[in-house]
Write an enzyme that holds these catalytic residues in place. Structure first.
Site, PDB file in Angstrom:
ATOM      1  N   ARG A  31     -62.721 -10.003 107.601  1.00  0.00           N
ATOM      2  CA  ARG A  31     -62.246 -10.605 106.413  1.00  0.00           C
ATOM      3  C   ARG A  31     -60.714 -10.106 106.519  1.00  0.00           C
ATOM      4  NH1 ARG A  31     -65.214 -12.686 102.476  1.00  0.00           N
ATOM      5  NH2 ARG A  31     -63.753 -12.947 100.650  1.00  0.00           N
TER       6      ARG A  31
ATOM      7  N   LYS B  83     -61.535 -15.318  95.112  1.00  0.00           N
ATOM      8  CA  LYS B  83     -61.377 -16.284  94.356  1.00  0.00           C
ATOM      9  C   LYS B  83     -61.821 -15.921  92.739  1.00  0.00           C
ATOM     10  CE  LYS B  83     -63.518 -19.230  97.091  1.00  0.00           C
ATOM     11  NZ  LYS B  83     -64.322 -20.433  97.597  1.00  0.00           N
TER      12      LYS B  83
ATOM     13  N   GLU C 241     -66.657 -22.838  99.588  1.00  0.00           N
ATOM     14  CA  GLU C 241     -67.025 -23.348  98.228  1.00  0.00           C
ATOM     15  C   GLU C 241     -66.226 -23.722  97.086  1.00  0.00           C
ATOM     16  OE1 GLU C 241     -69.612 -20.402  96.167  1.00  0.00           O
ATOM     17  OE2 GLU C 241     -70.065 -21.746  94.517  1.00  0.00           O
TER      18      GLU C 241
HETATM   19  P1  ATP Z   1     -63.970 -15.351  97.864  1.00  0.00           P
HETATM   20  O1  ATP Z   1     -64.689 -13.915  97.748  1.00  0.00           O
HETATM   21  O2  ATP Z   1     -62.644 -15.484  97.639  1.00  0.00           O
HETATM   22  O3  ATP Z   1     -64.568 -16.370  96.814  1.00  0.00           O
HETATM   23  P2  ATP Z   1     -65.599 -16.613  99.762  1.00  0.00           P
HETATM   24  O4  ATP Z   1     -65.802 -16.045 101.058  1.00  0.00           O
HETATM   25  O5  ATP Z   1     -66.502 -16.605  98.739  1.00  0.00           O
HETATM   26  O6  ATP Z   1     -64.463 -15.794  99.274  1.00  0.00           O
HETATM   27  P3  ATP Z   1     -65.855 -19.059 100.568  1.00  0.00           P
HETATM   28  O7  ATP Z   1     -65.195 -20.511  99.924  1.00  0.00           O
HETATM   29  O8  ATP Z   1     -67.136 -19.025 100.824  1.00  0.00           O
HETATM   30  O9  ATP Z   1     -65.065 -17.856 100.008  1.00  0.00           O
HETATM   31  O10 ATP Z   1     -64.905 -19.033 102.112  1.00  0.00           O
HETATM   32  C1  ATP Z   1     -65.125 -20.080 102.905  1.00  0.00           C
HETATM   33  C2  ATP Z   1     -64.868 -19.449 104.368  1.00  0.00           C
HETATM   34  O11 ATP Z   1     -63.682 -18.607 104.434  1.00  0.00           O
HETATM   35  C3  ATP Z   1     -66.057 -18.560 104.766  1.00  0.00           C
HETATM   36  O12 ATP Z   1     -66.414 -18.744 105.961  1.00  0.00           O
HETATM   37  C4  ATP Z   1     -65.323 -16.920 104.540  1.00  0.00           C
HETATM   38  O13 ATP Z   1     -65.991 -16.160 105.588  1.00  0.00           O
HETATM   39  C5  ATP Z   1     -63.865 -17.324 104.749  1.00  0.00           C
HETATM   40  N1  ATP Z   1     -63.082 -16.383 104.069  1.00  0.00           N
HETATM   41  C6  ATP Z   1     -62.979 -16.242 102.781  1.00  0.00           C
HETATM   42  N2  ATP Z   1     -62.305 -15.130 102.380  1.00  0.00           N
HETATM   43  C7  ATP Z   1     -61.618 -14.869 103.704  1.00  0.00           C
HETATM   44  C8  ATP Z   1     -60.864 -13.580 104.154  1.00  0.00           C
HETATM   45  N3  ATP Z   1     -60.320 -12.773 103.177  1.00  0.00           N
HETATM   46  N4  ATP Z   1     -60.618 -13.470 105.135  1.00  0.00           N
HETATM   47  C9  ATP Z   1     -61.051 -14.510 106.374  1.00  0.00           C
HETATM   48  N5  ATP Z   1     -62.046 -15.347 105.897  1.00  0.00           N
HETATM   49  C10 ATP Z   1     -62.264 -15.546 104.681  1.00  0.00           C
HETATM   50 MG    MG Z   2     -68.412 -17.819  98.542  1.00  0.00          MG
END
Ligand code: ATP
Ligand code: MG
Length: 568
Positions: free
Chosen positions: A267, A277, A43
């Site tokens: 994760r 984020k 995102e």
């Molecule tokens: P955040 O909580 O940091 O915003 P998010 O999961 O909302 O993380 P996205 O931009 O939606 O962030 O994530 C893009 C991809 O990266 C998704 O498939 C998510 O599962 C993966 N991802 C995000 N954080 C991690 C992590 N700590 N370890 C592994 N994969 C991750």
């Molecule tokens: Mg997200």
């Protein structure tokens, strides 16, 4: 992957269950002759962090291994939080990490198709417009132990739902007044299946579609269908989406579209590190750090500025692999992979962070000579360079003690030490300032020890780095420590916010460092080992005549020690 050198350490990837699953699907021709298709779906609401690097390596890396393709897809369904700046930074970071996407996609490209599909579900009696408020919907949803209760609007006719949904799209209703919900099962043991919201009304400007839409799809409604449109075969995401999988499958089954499948992996959690984020944005907005690329941030742009390399990050991600249960990885392990990489590639240089003047009384004033020094003892092809030596030098303040404690083998009055690659010197006397601080050490040198070699088998217990005072260039040095004081930043006292665990001493700025002159030509992409001090890189804050270096890591590898202790 742009770097496919089979000798690179990250090519020797340990096995993981995702690879096994894909191999099995390829073997059984689950998707016929279709290629393995994956996607990385961030995102655009912030900068990528090291957790995303894991997801990137998994998605791009595995597709690559199976001759497949990976799309970069921006999951841009929250117009209020998303910005073009984030889109650009994400593209840059994915490329920096060494990957190139097949197609660049946006969930917003599919808004039209998603809307058509929603109409289809409404017409089939599988979706309805609900006038309950968000709060009321939450209360009707029930709990893990109690079933939900039907909304009074659940029985609206198809005609009424069609009319209301189209008017929602046309902008007739204010934000939050109505939603479109899937009609599934208010008694499902999975709360995600209790008539989840598909669309909400939001009169907001979207970073790409501008004011075209005032209804936006929810993540769950958009994600699987976007995968399906792109014919994604393996939709790999993190474990928190496991409970959403039945819903992912439900939409695809109702619409009868390409059967993408979701697989969840763990994760990445790192000690002393925050990987969210939303929280990282808070650090930036409250100016607790100097922007997303502050070298203390776990963002890819922060790590890059700090001097981390894509090769090391990929090797780390390959090593941690993927698992079906969440855990926490020691940040020292990431640092270990980075040291390993820098040890191989970093040019050696001498830099004195806390300078103390040394005068060699028996070295002729005005004379200079050049000693030949290897640029990288680990890599003979890196060649040698000429380092100037003269009568006045700088050494580290810490390398001299007027009154040496027991077992102190560095310079002290009467003691002989080696100046690396240069000469043996013996301290004779000191000059002090009015407060009694040593400001100058007078030594003699042995001309027969040139190159730092013992002339007669005489041993010295210490070898020290130095910089010729007349040739030295000044620099600012930034030393970094962990951003959080606790291994688990969420280890909090009652009522505390995670930011209360911020390390108040995570940065130390030294303004008086003295560097050997070759460092005047340092480039931003250069990587250096300042001998005995650590790994460093030039910071973009540098300007001609004003060099700023970041310490990437100190030399000491605590992970190697942890591993040794564990008997690994
Ligand atoms: P955040 O909580 O940091 O915003 P998010 O999961 O909302 O993380 P996205 O931009 O939606 O962030 O994530 C893009 C991809 O990266 C998704 O498939 C998510 O599962 C993966 N991802 C995000 N954080 C991690 C992590 N700590 N370890 C592994 N994969 C991750
Ligand atoms: Mg997200």
């Amino acid at each position: 992957m742009t770097d496919s050198n089979p000798e690179s350490p990250d090519a020797r990837t340990p096995s993981n269950f995702l690879r096994d699953q894909i191999a099995e699907d390829v073997r059984t021709k689950k998707y016929g002759d279709a290629v393995v298709q994956t996607r990385f779906p961030p995102e655009p609401n912030g900068y990528l962090h090291i957790g995303h690097a894991k997801a990137i390596c998994i998605n791009f890396g595995l597709a690559d291994e199976f001759g497949g393709k990976t799309n970069l897809r921006f999951d841009d369904t929250n117009p209020e939080k998303e910005e073009t700046e984030y889109v650009e930074s994400i593209k840059q970071d994915v490329r920096w990490l060494g990957f190139e996407w097949d197609r660049l996609c946006y969930a917003s490209d599919y808004f039209g198709r998603l809307y058509e599909w929603a109409l289809e579900l409404v017409k089939a009696g599988k979706a309805y417009v609900d006038d309950l408020t968000a709060d009321e919907i939450r209360r009707h949803r029930g709990t893990l132990t109690e079933p939900g209760t039907d909304s009074p609007y659940r029985t609206r006719t198809v005609e009424e739902n069609l009319d209301l949904f189209m008017r929602m799209k046309q902008g007739e209703f204010p934000d939050g007044s109505r939603v479109l919900r899937a009609k599934i099962d208010m008694a499902s043991p999975n709360l995600n299946m209790r008539d989840p919201v598909m669309y909400r009304i939001l009169h907001a400007t979207h970073h790409r579609t501008g004011g075209e839409w005032c209804i936006y799809p929810m993540y769950d409604y958009a994600h699987g269908q976007s995968d399906s449109i792109e014919r994604v075969t393996h939709s790999m995401c993190t474990l928190e989406f496991a409970d959403h999988q039945p819903l992912y499958k439900w939409y695809i089954a109702q619409l009868g579209i390409f059967p993408s499948e979701q697989i969840e992996f763990d994760r990445l959690n790192l000690t002393y590190t925050l990987l969210s984020k939303r929280k990282l944005l808070q650090l930036v907005q409250e100016k607790r750090v100097n922007g997303w690329d502050d070298p203390r941030m776990p963002t890819l742009s922060g790590l890059r500025r700090r001097g981390f390399t894509p090769e090391a990050i990929r090797a780390f991600c390959a090593q941690i692999g993927a698992s079906r249960t969440n855990g926490t990885t020691d940040v020292e392990m990431l640092e270990h992979f980075q040291r390993d990489d820098l040890n191989r590639r970093a040019s050696r240089a001498m830099a004195v962070l806390h300078p103390l003047k040394v005068v060699i009384d028996n070295y002729p004033a005005g004379q200079e000579e050049f000693v030949d020094v290897a640029n990288n003892p680990e890599d003979p092809s890196a060649g040698t360079r000429q380092v100037p030596f003269s009568r006045e030098l700088f050494i580290e303040h810490d390398d001299f003690r007027e009154v040496p404690p027991p077992k102190y083998y560095r310079l002290s009055p009467g003691k002989e030490v080696r100046l690396r690659n240069a000469y043996f010197v013996t301290a004779k006397s000191v000059v002090k300032d009015a407060e009694g601080n040593v400001v100058e050490v007078h030594c003699t040198y042995d001309p027969a020890s040139r190159g730092g070699n013992s002339p007669d088998g005489r041993k010295v217990k210490s070898t020290m780095h130095w910089v010729s005072a007349a040739h030295a260039i000044p620099a600012e040095i930034r030393l970094y420590d962990k951003l959080f004081t606790k291994a688990d930043p969420y280890d909090l006292e009652e009522g505390q916010d995670v930011l209360s665990n911020l390390n108040p001493n995570s940065i130390e700025i030294l303004t008086g460092a003295k560097l050997e002159p070759s460092l005047a030509n340092a480039k931003l992409e250069g990587r250096f080992q300042f001998e005995r001090v650590g790994y460093f890189c030039l910071d973009p804050d540098s300007a001609p005549g004003k060099l700023v270096f970041n310490r990437t890591l100190a030399l000491k590898d605590t992970w190697a020690k942890i591993e040794k202790k564990a008997g690994a």
